[in-house]
Design a protein around this motif. Structure first.
Motif, short mmCIF file in Angstrom:
data_model
loop_
_atom_site.label_atom_id
_atom_site.label_comp_id
_atom_site.label_asym_id
_atom_site.label_seq_id
_atom_site.Cartn_x
_atom_site.Cartn_y
_atom_site.Cartn_z
N ALA A 259 59.63 -6.54 -99.02
CA ALA A 259 59.15 -6.23 -97.68
C ALA A 259 60.24 -6.25 -96.61
N ALA A 260 61.41 -6.77 -96.94
CA ALA A 260 62.45 -6.86 -95.91
C ALA A 260 63.03 -5.48 -95.64
N ASP A 261 63.40 -5.25 -94.42
CA ASP A 261 64.11 -4.02 -94.02
C ASP A 261 63.32 -2.74 -94.27
N ALA A 262 62.03 -2.83 -94.34
CA ALA A 262 61.27 -1.60 -94.53
C ALA A 262 61.35 -0.76 -93.25
N PRO A 263 61.47 0.54 -93.41
CA PRO A 263 61.54 1.38 -92.20
C PRO A 263 60.20 1.40 -91.47
N ALA A 264 60.24 1.79 -90.22
CA ALA A 264 59.00 1.84 -89.45
C ALA A 264 58.07 2.88 -90.04
N PRO A 265 56.83 2.53 -90.25
CA PRO A 265 55.92 3.50 -90.85
C PRO A 265 55.44 4.52 -89.83
N PRO A 266 55.15 5.73 -90.27
CA PRO A 266 54.55 6.70 -89.36
C PRO A 266 53.13 6.25 -89.01
N VAL A 267 52.71 6.59 -87.83
CA VAL A 267 51.37 6.16 -87.41
C VAL A 267 50.31 7.15 -87.88
N ARG A 268 50.71 8.41 -87.98
CA ARG A 268 49.75 9.44 -88.38
C ARG A 268 50.34 10.33 -89.45
N LEU A 269 49.44 10.99 -90.14
CA LEU A 269 49.90 12.03 -91.06
C LEU A 269 50.47 13.18 -90.23
N ALA B 101 46.54 5.39 -90.68
CA ALA B 101 47.58 4.46 -90.21
C ALA B 101 47.78 3.29 -91.17
N PRO B 102 46.70 2.57 -91.54
CA PRO B 102 46.94 1.46 -92.48
C PRO B 102 47.48 1.92 -93.83
N LEU B 103 47.01 3.07 -94.30
CA LEU B 103 47.52 3.53 -95.60
C LEU B 103 49.00 3.92 -95.50
N LEU B 104 49.35 4.59 -94.40
CA LEU B 104 50.75 4.98 -94.22
C LEU B 104 51.64 3.73 -94.10
N ARG B 105 51.14 2.76 -93.38
CA ARG B 105 51.93 1.53 -93.21
C ARG B 105 52.14 0.85 -94.56
N TYR B 106 51.05 0.75 -95.31
CA TYR B 106 51.13 0.06 -96.60
C TYR B 106 52.09 0.79 -97.53
N CYS B 107 51.91 2.11 -97.64
CA CYS B 107 52.74 2.87 -98.58
C CYS B 107 54.20 2.88 -98.13
N THR B 108 54.43 2.95 -96.82
CA THR B 108 55.82 2.95 -96.35
C THR B 108 56.50 1.63 -96.69
N ARG B 109 55.77 0.55 -96.50
CA ARG B 109 56.38 -0.75 -96.80
C ARG B 109 56.62 -0.91 -98.28
N LEU B 110 55.70 -0.36 -99.05
CA LEU B 110 55.85 -0.48 -100.50
C LEU B 110 56.99 0.38 -101.01
N LEU B 111 57.08 1.59 -100.48
CA LEU B 111 58.05 2.55 -101.00
C LEU B 111 59.34 2.60 -100.19
N ARG B 112 59.26 2.11 -98.95
CA ARG B 112 60.39 2.16 -98.01
C ARG B 112 60.78 3.59 -97.68
N ARG B 113 59.87 4.48 -97.84
CA ARG B 113 60.18 5.88 -97.53
C ARG B 113 59.00 6.51 -96.82
N PRO B 114 59.12 6.73 -95.51
CA PRO B 114 58.00 7.30 -94.76
C PRO B 114 57.58 8.67 -95.26
N ASP B 115 58.53 9.48 -95.71
CA ASP B 115 58.17 10.83 -96.16
C ASP B 115 57.31 10.77 -97.43
N LEU B 116 57.71 9.85 -98.32
CA LEU B 116 56.93 9.69 -99.55
C LEU B 116 55.55 9.14 -99.24
N ALA B 117 55.51 8.21 -98.30
CA ALA B 117 54.23 7.63 -97.91
C ALA B 117 53.29 8.72 -97.42
#
Lengths: 377, 177
Positions: A56-66, B22-38
């Motif tokens: 979980a460390a250093d994870a990039p910021a997640p997108p908020v929307r598709l 939003a929660p799914l994107l957040r979860y997948c991004t943290r898991l994969l560390r790749r927003p595009d893949l998420a």
């Protein structure tokens, strides 16, 4: 010891900040001075820290929307007219020309092997004959049922089949593995597992039942849906389970367990994992199946696990007089009796106070009969 | 017949997207560390949901939220498993796709080893328990949020987490010793 068990089950909650402040403080101060709980809390923290740092460390910021195009693609897919249920057969990929020839060659080779085997069986040197029979087994069983009796691996399957027949099942060697069985089916299946029935009586199946399970169960993940009339038979009720022979019961239980992980655990011969898996399900029927699975082990080392569950039940069922709650209390009491050999609880467990009193008795039992700790530390 | 359900399906999927993207994107991004893949995985999860609804219209999905979480989690894990080796090679070649330009090669290797060890520990758990643990540790959700997403009770979540962490602690203890 007793209080430690009670506290240890709360350590994870404490670590994740899920306890009310007063309880958190009480448990924290206990753990600080306790030689058992302190190290366990440290170990739980270590695992959490290890996983957090690694994942979980250093994870990039997640997108908020598709993104818009992805969102549009989903909505387009939703708006698209439904395809007919019976899908058009997909175009077969082009086949290499050699394949038909290989098939013919394989059929000829197979025929030759079967013939050789038949000739060898008539010959006086039976020891020589057995070798080709073994090697021909997989092919023979895959293609021609009639040649299967000659093959050793095929015989192993037939033995399982015979057991199934004696239990009143159909002669099919395969068994249906429903993807979403009914809760009643689960309970019934585990009843079969613990021998035909009703409650967890004194003559319950020994742990050997589970040991037998892998032999009776297909070793691969059911390649799909092995077919049989077993599901229909299962629905017919107890006739098949009244005197169910041992190899059959775990197979049936396995087949009807609702949870894939639990099925896998029983298949691996790990009833404890299966039971814990079922105990942590939301569905009370699954929890009852878990209690019965746990009880069927008759392993007193699992009493601590049972008591952890029983305490949670104490917290969640207080004041609940529903039939489902009563069944959970009763199944827990039965499981305790099965694991320890103690007499069954006679009092009415639909009164939660009675359940709580029984729980105190179980905790006292655990205190007096410390089991080899499976738990940390 | 299928056409008559389309408006419902569109409305349902829109509501689900509004609620869960939003929660799914957040979860997948943290898991994969790749927003595009998420993004890919979340999109694929919604499409899978639509296909499931179409192909088995008489089989209700009791809890779409939990269903979608599970599907997204499984997609993400499949991706991690498939790419564990490929990603390692990429990192060794200095072509990591993560934003790790400030890391030295040693850091990257350490992190990769740590991640591999962590997944090895998580592999000890059942599918469902692994998801509960990752939702807690990777996504930092509360017991209540996990319970809602997974169709479990809060008590179940505590029970699963406790048993899972103990199991992994047993595995980790000799390595730390």
């Amino acid at each position: 010891m007793n209080s430690c068990h009670h506290i240890q089950e709360r350590l994870t909650d404490l670590h994740f900040g899920e306890l009310p402040a007063a309880e958190a403080e009480r448990i924290r101060s206990h753990a600080a001075g306790c030689p058992d709980c302190g190290p366990l809390l440290d170990a739980l923290r270590d695992v959490e820290a290890h996983l957090t740092n690694a994942l979980a460390a250093d994870a990039p910021a997640p997108p908020v929307r598709l993104s818009d195009d992805r969102r549009r693609a989903i909505l387009d897919a939703a708006a698209r007219p439904a395809q007919p249920v019976s899908r058009a057969p997909q175009a077969a990929p082009p086949r290499p020309v050699l394949i038909p020839f290989l098939r013919v060659a394989a059929a000829v080779a197979l025929l030759a092997i079967v013939m050789l085997h038949l000739v060898n069986r008539r010959a006086p040197h039976t020891d020589v004959a057995s070798a080709p029979a073994d090697t021909s087994a997989p092919a023979a069983s895959a293609t021609a049922e009639t040649s299967a009796p000659a093959a050793a691996p095929a015989r192993a399957e037939t033995a399982g089949e015979t057991a199934a027949k004696t239990a009143g099942e159909t002669a099919d060697q395969t068994i249906d593995l429903p993807s979403a069985p009914e809760p009643a089916e689960i309970a019934h299946a585990v009843d079969a597992l613990v021998k035909g029935g009703d409650a967890l009586d004194a003559d319950m199946e020994a742990p050997a039942t589970f040991g037998a399970a892998p032999a009776a169960i297909p070793s691969e993940k059911p390649s799909g849906k092995l077919r049989a009339n077993a599901a229909a038979k299962r629905a017919e009720g107890g006739s098949a389970t009244t005197h169910s022979p041992r190899p059959t019961a775990p197979r049936r239980a396995y087949a009807t367990m609702p949870d894939k992980d639990a099925r896998v655990a029983v298949r691996r011969g790990d009833p404890k994992a299966a039971a814990l898996d079922l105990l942590s399900a939301a569905d009370p029927e699954q929890q009852i199946a878990g209690l019965k699975t746990l009880a069927a082990t008759r392993d007193p080392r699992l009493v601590a696990d049972l008591i952890i569950y029983a305490r949670q039940l104490d917290r969640t069922l207080d004041g609940d007089t529903s039939e489902s709650a009563n069944r959970l209390r009763r199944a827990t009491a039965d499981a305790f009796a099965a694991l320890t050999g103690a007499p069954h609880v006679k009092t009415r467990l639909d009164r939660h106070a009675n359940y709580r009193r029984a729980l105190a008795g179980w905790e006292a039992w655990l205190q007096q009969h410390p089991q080899p700790a499976e738990s940390l530390p | 017949m299928g056409l008559t359900v389309q408006p419902d399906l569109t409305r349902e999927i829109t509501e689900l997207m509004d609620q869960l993207e939003a929660p799914l994107l957040r979860y997948c991004t943290r898991l994969l560390r790749r927003p595009d893949l998420a993004q890919d995985i979340v999109q694929e999860s919604f499409i899978r949901f639509l296909n499931h609804r179409r192909e088995t219209p008489d089989t209700a999905i009791n809890n779409p939220k939990s269903w979608l979480h599970r599907v997204a989690h499984n997609f993400a894990l499949d991706h991690i498993r498939r790419n564990r080796r490929g990603e390692a090679i990429q990192e060794e070649l200095g072509e990591t796709m993560r934003d790790a330009s400030h890391d030295g090669p040693g850091d990257r290797l350490d992190r990769r080893d740590a991640a591999a060890a962590a997944w090895q520990m998580l592999d000890l758990l059942s599918e469902r328990d692994r998801q509960v643990v990752t939702m807690k540790i990777v996504d930092k959700r509360s017991y209540k949020e996990i319970a809602e997403a997974m169709d479990l009770t809060v008590t179940n979540v505590g029970f699963i987490l406790h048993n899972s962490l103990k199991k992994m602690a047993r595995e980790l203890a000799p390595k730390l010793a």
